[in-house]
Scaffold this active site. Structure first.
Site, PDB file in Angstrom:
ATOM      1  N   HIS A   1      -0.224   9.025 -11.909  1.00 44.39           N
ATOM      2  CA  HIS A   1      -0.961   8.609 -10.800  1.00 44.39           C
ATOM      3  C   HIS A   1      -1.218   9.640  -9.767  1.00 44.39           C
ATOM      4  O   HIS A   1      -1.714   9.933  -8.741  1.00 44.39           O
ATOM      5  CB  HIS A   1      -0.982   6.714 -10.605  1.00 44.39           C
ATOM      6  CG  HIS A   1      -1.705   6.367  -9.512  1.00 44.39           C
ATOM      7  ND1 HIS A   1      -3.679   5.759  -9.832  1.00 44.39           N
ATOM      8  CD2 HIS A   1      -1.206   6.439  -8.521  1.00 44.39           C
ATOM      9  CE1 HIS A   1      -4.123   5.492  -8.860  1.00 44.39           C
ATOM     10  NE2 HIS A   1      -3.520   5.829  -8.057  1.00 44.39           N
ATOM     11  N   GLU A   2       0.529   8.746  -8.995  1.00 43.14           N
ATOM     12  CA  GLU A   2       0.868   9.379  -7.790  1.00 43.14           C
ATOM     13  C   GLU A   2       0.526  10.701  -7.684  1.00 43.14           C
ATOM     14  O   GLU A   2      -0.027  11.610  -7.146  1.00 43.14           O
ATOM     15  CB  GLU A   2       1.948   9.487  -7.163  1.00 43.14           C
ATOM     16  CG  GLU A   2       2.073   7.726  -6.917  1.00 43.14           C
ATOM     17  CD  GLU A   2       1.007   6.942  -6.272  1.00 43.14           C
ATOM     18  OE1 GLU A   2       0.512   8.211  -5.374  1.00 43.14           O
ATOM     19  OE2 GLU A   2       0.788   5.504  -5.962  1.00 43.14           O
TER      20      GLU A   2
ATOM     21  N   HIS B   1      -2.802  12.235  -7.016  1.00 42.16           N
ATOM     22  CA  HIS B   1      -2.839  12.014  -5.845  1.00 42.16           C
ATOM     23  C   HIS B   1      -2.454  13.517  -5.162  1.00 42.16           C
ATOM     24  O   HIS B   1      -3.636  14.276  -4.503  1.00 42.16           O
ATOM     25  CB  HIS B   1      -2.496  11.048  -4.662  1.00 42.16           C
ATOM     26  CG  HIS B   1      -3.477   9.339  -4.782  1.00 42.16           C
ATOM     27  ND1 HIS B   1      -4.724  10.137  -4.949  1.00 42.16           N
ATOM     28  CD2 HIS B   1      -3.326   8.571  -5.317  1.00 42.16           C
ATOM     29  CE1 HIS B   1      -5.175   8.885  -4.689  1.00 42.16           C
ATOM     30  NE2 HIS B   1      -3.893   7.903  -5.120  1.00 42.16           N
TER      31      HIS B   1
ATOM     32  N   HIS C   1      -4.645  16.541  -6.120  1.00 44.50           N
ATOM     33  CA  HIS C   1      -5.749  16.564  -4.714  1.00 44.50           C
ATOM     34  C   HIS C   1      -5.751  17.077  -3.456  1.00 44.50           C
ATOM     35  O   HIS C   1      -7.043  17.977  -3.005  1.00 44.50           O
ATOM     36  CB  HIS C   1      -6.392  15.280  -4.591  1.00 44.50           C
ATOM     37  CG  HIS C   1      -8.066  15.289  -4.042  1.00 44.50           C
ATOM     38  ND1 HIS C   1      -8.153  13.747  -3.519  1.00 44.50           N
ATOM     39  CD2 HIS C   1      -8.976  15.725  -3.874  1.00 44.50           C
ATOM     40  CE1 HIS C   1      -9.399  13.747  -3.683  1.00 44.50           C
ATOM     41  NE2 HIS C   1      -9.685  14.847  -3.696  1.00 44.50           N
TER      42      HIS C   1
END
Length: 695
Positions: free
Chosen positions: A478-479, A482, A485
Site C-alpha cells: 500500500h505505502e 503511494h 505515485h
C-alpha cells in the site's frame, strides 16, 4: 534569504547522493534558526510577487508562487520527517512552537489582498490566456486556496479566521503528541512461562526486542504498536492479558491527565465549524468535500450506509461463529472485543486449514520489499538499486535509486520499516522533494522526487529475519503504491505533482497496488520459507487466496463505523460532547458489542492530526475505484498486461493533479466505476446477489 552562516546550511543545501540531504550533518538544535530565516525569506518573495508593477501574468504570478519558498520547503520537509519518524523532546517542543507559527505565515499569504487581486484577475481572464490544461488546474488550485484562506472576507473576518487556523494547528500537534506519549508510556512486561502461552516464536522475538529497548532484558513486552498488539490479541491464550492489552490500546488519548485528547476534540470541532461558517459553508464536511470526487456529505453517507448494512450483517454472522466456538471450548462468557481476533484465528485455521503463524515464515520483509520492486518493474519498467552506506535520518532507513529501463535515474526512495518509540504509529508515505520541471533560483531545472515510506513492523532479534503478517505485507505494498505515485510523477508544476490530488483519489494508487501482492506469480516467487528457502506450497497458497475475504464483516465494520463517526462530527452544527456523539452514532448503527471503531475518537489521528478530517471515507471511495481498476487487468487475463499498465501509468500514477480525477480515471478505464466490484472484493456480496441492486 539571510546568510546560511546564521544556521546550518545543510538544511537547505542538499548535496548528498543525487541531491539527498546530508542527514549526518543535521542536529535537532538547527531547526529553530533555519525556520526563522526561511519564513522571512519566503515573506520577502511573496511581497515581491504581490507588489510587482507589471500586469499579472501566469509567469510572473503563478509560476513565481510555484517556486517561491524553496528554502522553507526544504527545512519543513526535514523537520516534519523528524517529528513523525524520529522525534524527541527537543523536536516536540519546537513542533508545538512552529505549528501555529507556520499557520500564521500561510494565513498572512492567503489574506494578502494585492496578491489575491493578481490571482483573481488571472482567474477571471483564464479562458483568454491560452493556458494548457495543467496550467488551468494550477491556477484553479491557487485561486481556490486563497478563497478558502479567507481572501474574499472582510479584514475582521480574515483576522478571526487566521486566529482560528493558528489555534487548530496547535491543537493538531498536541493531539498527535498525546497519542504518541500514551503509546510510548505503556507496555505489558511478561516473563517466560504461562504468560506467553500460545505465542509463536516470531512474536516472542519481537516482544523480547521491545523489552530490551525498555531496559527489560530477558523479558517480553507487549506494546501498543500494531505489529505487536494485534498478533498478541490473535495468539495469546491468556484472556486476562488480552483484555488488559486491548483496554490499553483502545484507551489511547482517553486516560485523563495531560495526554487526554477529549477536550482537544471538542475544541477542534467547534473551531472547524466556525471556519466553515466564515467561508460560507453549511458545515465543515461541505467545505472539505468541495473539491473532491464525492463532492457532498450526502454522497459519502449513501456509500457508507449501504456498505454498513451488508457489513454488520456479516459481522453478526461471524460473531455467532465465535460464540459457538467459545461454547465448544466449555466457556460461558460472551464475545468481547479482546476475544475476536483470538477466536477468529481459530476459525480461520479450522475453516481454511492454515493459521497466521503457519503463513508468516513465508513472508520475509526482505522478500516482500523485493516483490514490491518486481511488480513495479513488470508494470512500469523501473528497478531499485540499494545504495549501501548512504546515511539517512536513522540507521534503520535504507536508500534506493529508482532507475528506468534505460538506466536513467527516476527518483530516490527511502524505506523506514521498523517500529521504535521515537516514531508515531501507523504507516505513511511522504516526500523530501516532489517532482516538477520548473527552473529554480538555485540554478536547478526541475527536481528529482525524493520519496520515503514509513512503517512500524516489529524489529527482529539480531541475525533473525523480519517476518510479516499478510496485513503487514499489504501495508508495505500500500505505502509503496503511494511512493510510486510520487516517484512516477511527470508534471511541470509542483502544486499538482505526485500525490497532490483530491483526498478521495489519493488512495487509489496505493490500494490498487495491494492487489499485486496476492497475484499467484508474485506469491510463488517471493513467499519463500525463511529457513528452507522453499516456496509457499501450492496447497497453502490456495488456502491463502481462498481466505482473502475471511472476517470481512469485522474488518469493514471497524472501518465504516470510524468513517461514519467522522462524517457525523463534521456535519453537526454543534458537538458539545464528542464522546456522547460517538456513542450515540454507534448505538444508532447497531454496532455489535464485540466490535469497536478502528480508531476511537481520542486516538483518531487521521481526522484530528493527519489531514483526513471529513475524509476518512476516502479509503472506501478509492476502494470502489481500485476494485474496478484491477478488474481491468483481470479482464485481459494478464495481471501485468502491458497496454493496461501503460494506461495506468499515464493516467493515474504520472499525471498527479494535472487533470480532473474523474477524467484521469476515465482515461484509464473508459468509464467511472460503481460499488459492485468493491462489495464483491470485500466478500460482502456476489455479483449474482447484486444483479438489479442499486447498492
Amino acid at each position: 534569504m539571510p546568510s546560511t552562516q546564521e544556521f546550518n546550511p545543510a538544511l537547505v543545501n542538499w548535496n548528498g547522493l543525487h541531491g539527498l540531504p546530508r542527514f549526518e550533518a543535521l542536529n535537532d538544535g538547527d531547526f529553530a534558526a533555519a525556520f526563522d530565516a526561511a519564513l522571512a525569506s519566503h515573506e520577502v518573495e511573496i511581497d515581491a510577487i504581490a507588489t510587482n508593477g507589471e500586469e499579472p501574468t501566469f509567469e510572473n504570478t503563478i509560476v513565481a508562487l510555484e517556486i517561491a519558498g524553496d528554502e522553507l520547503s526544504r527545512v519543513s520537509a526535514l523537520f516534519w520527517n523528524r517529528a513523525g519518524a524520529h522525534t524527541n523532546d527537543t523536536i516536540q517542543a519546537l513542533e508545538r512552537d512552529i505549528s501555529p507559527k507556520m499557520s500564521r505565515h500561510y494565513s498572512k499569504i492567503g489574506m494578502n489582498a494585492a496578491l489575491f487581486a493578481r490571482i483573481d484577475m488571472l482567474w477571471e481572464d483564464r479562458e483568454s490566456l491560452g493556458l494548457t490544461l495543467e496550467q488551468t488546474r494550477v491556477l484553479e488550485r491557487h485561486w481556490k486556496s486563497f478563497v478558502k484562506s479567507g481572501a474574499k472576507l472582510v479584514k475582521a473576518e480574515q483576522e478571526k479566521l487566521a486566529a482560528i487556523n493558528e489555534k487548530l494547528a496547535g491543537l493538531s500537534t498536541q493531539f498527535g503528541q498525546n497519542v504518541l506519549a500514551d503509546e510510548r508510556n505503556w507496555s505489558l512486561v511478561l516473563c517466560e512461562g504461562p504468560e506467553l502461552a500460545g505465542l509463536p516464536d516470531f512474536l516472542k522475538d519481537a516482544m523480547a526486542a521491545a523489552a530490551r529497548e525498555r531496559g527489560e532484558e530477558g523479558k517480553f513486552a507487549v506494546t501498543l504498536s500494531r505489529s505487536i498488539i494485534e498478533p498478541f490479541l490473535t495468539f495469546s491464550e491468556r484472556r486476562d492479558l488480552r483484555e488488559q492489552a486491548f483496554r490499553a490500546w483502545v484507551a489511547r488519548g482517553e486516560n485523563g491527565g495531560e495526554t487526554d485528547n477529549r477536550g482537544i476534540i471538542r475544541e477542534t470541532l467547534a473551531l472547524r465549524g466556525e471556519v466553515a461558517n466564515l467561508l460560507g459553508y453549511g458545515n465543515f464536511a461541505e467545505l472539505k468535500l468541495d473539491n473532491t470526487m464525492a463532492k457532498t456529505p450526502a454522497a459519502v453517507n449513501h456509500l457508507l450506509r449501504a456498505v454498513w448494512a451488508r457489513a454488520v450483517k456479516r459481522a453478526l454472522d461471524e460473531e455467532a461463529d465465535i460464540a459457538r466456538l467459545i461454547a465448544e471450548d466449555g466457556k460461558n462468557h460472551e464475545v468481547m472485543p479482546w476475544d475476536w481476533r483470538y477466536y477468529a484465528e481459530k476459525i480461520r485455521a479450522k475453516r481454511f486449514n492454515f493459521s497466521e503463524a503457519e503463513l508468516k515464515p513465508y513472508l520475509q520483509l526482505e522478500k516482500i520489499i523485493d516483490a514490491c520492486f518486481d511488480v513495479a518493474g513488470r508494470l512500469f519498467g523501473i528497478r531499485a538499486v540499494e545504495k549501501k552506506g548512504v546515511a539517512a535520518y536513522h540507521p534503520d532507513v535504507r536508500v534506493f535509486e529508482i532507475r528506468d529501463s534505460e538506466d536513467k535515474l527516476v527518483a530516490l526512495f527511502l524505506g523506514d520499516y521498523f517500529a521504535r518509540s521515537s516514531k508515531r504509529s501507523g504507516a505513511w508515505m511522504s516526500a523530501f522533494q516532489s517532482q516538477h520541471k520548473l527552473p529554480l533560483k538555485n540554478g536547478h531545472q526541475g527536481e528529482l522526487p525524493i520519496i520515503y515510506n514509513v512503517c512500524n513492523f516489529a524489529k527482529p532479534a539480531e541475525g533473525r529475519p523480519a517476518l510479516l503478517s499478510l496485513d503487514d505485507a499489504r501495508t508495505l505494498f500500500h505505502e509503496f503504491g503511494h511512493a510510486l505515485h510520487g516517484m512516477l510523477s511527470n508534471v511541470t508544476y509542483p502544486t499538482v505533482s505526485g500525490t497532490s490530488v483530491s483526498r478521495d483519489f489519493v488512495e487509489l494508487p496505493s490500494q490498487l497496488y495491494e492487489h499485486w501482492l496476492t497475484v499467484p506469480a508474485i506469491l510463488k516467487q517471493y513467499a519463500v520459507h525463511f529457513e528452507t528457502g522453499e516456496p509457499m506450497p501450492q496447497e497453502l497458497l490456495d488456502k491463502v487466496l481462498a481466505a482473502r475475504t475471511f472476517n470481512a464483516g469485522f474488518n469493514t465494520v471497524e472501518f465504516t463505523s470510524s468513517a461514519i463517526v467522522d462524517m457525523e462530527f463534521h456535519t453537526r452544527d454543534n458537538v458539545e460532547d464528542p464522546m456522547a456523539v460517538q456513542n450515540q452514532v454507534l448505538a444508532e448503527l447497531g454496532m455489535p458489542k464485540a466490535l469497536v471503531m478502528r480508531h476511537a475518537s481520542p486516538h483518531f489521528q487521521h481526522i484530528f492530526s493527519g489531514g483526513y478530517s471529513a475524509g476518512y471515507y476516502s479509503y472506501m471511495w478509492s476502494e470502489v475505484l481500485d476494485a474496478d481498476a484491477f478488474a481491468a487487468f483481470e479482464e485481459t487475463g494478464d495481471a501485468f498486461n502491458s497496454e493496461m499498465a501503460q494506461k495506468l501509468k499515464d493516467n493515474i500514477y504520472s499525471s498527479g493533479g494535472s487533470i480532473d480525477p474523474e477524467d484521469a480515471y476515465k482515461g484509464f478505464r473508459g468509464k467511472l466505476p460503481s460499488p459492485e466490484a468493491m462489495l464483491v472484493k470485500k466478500g460482502l456480496a456476489t455479483f449474482e446477489e447484486l444483479s438489479g441492486s442499486d447498492a
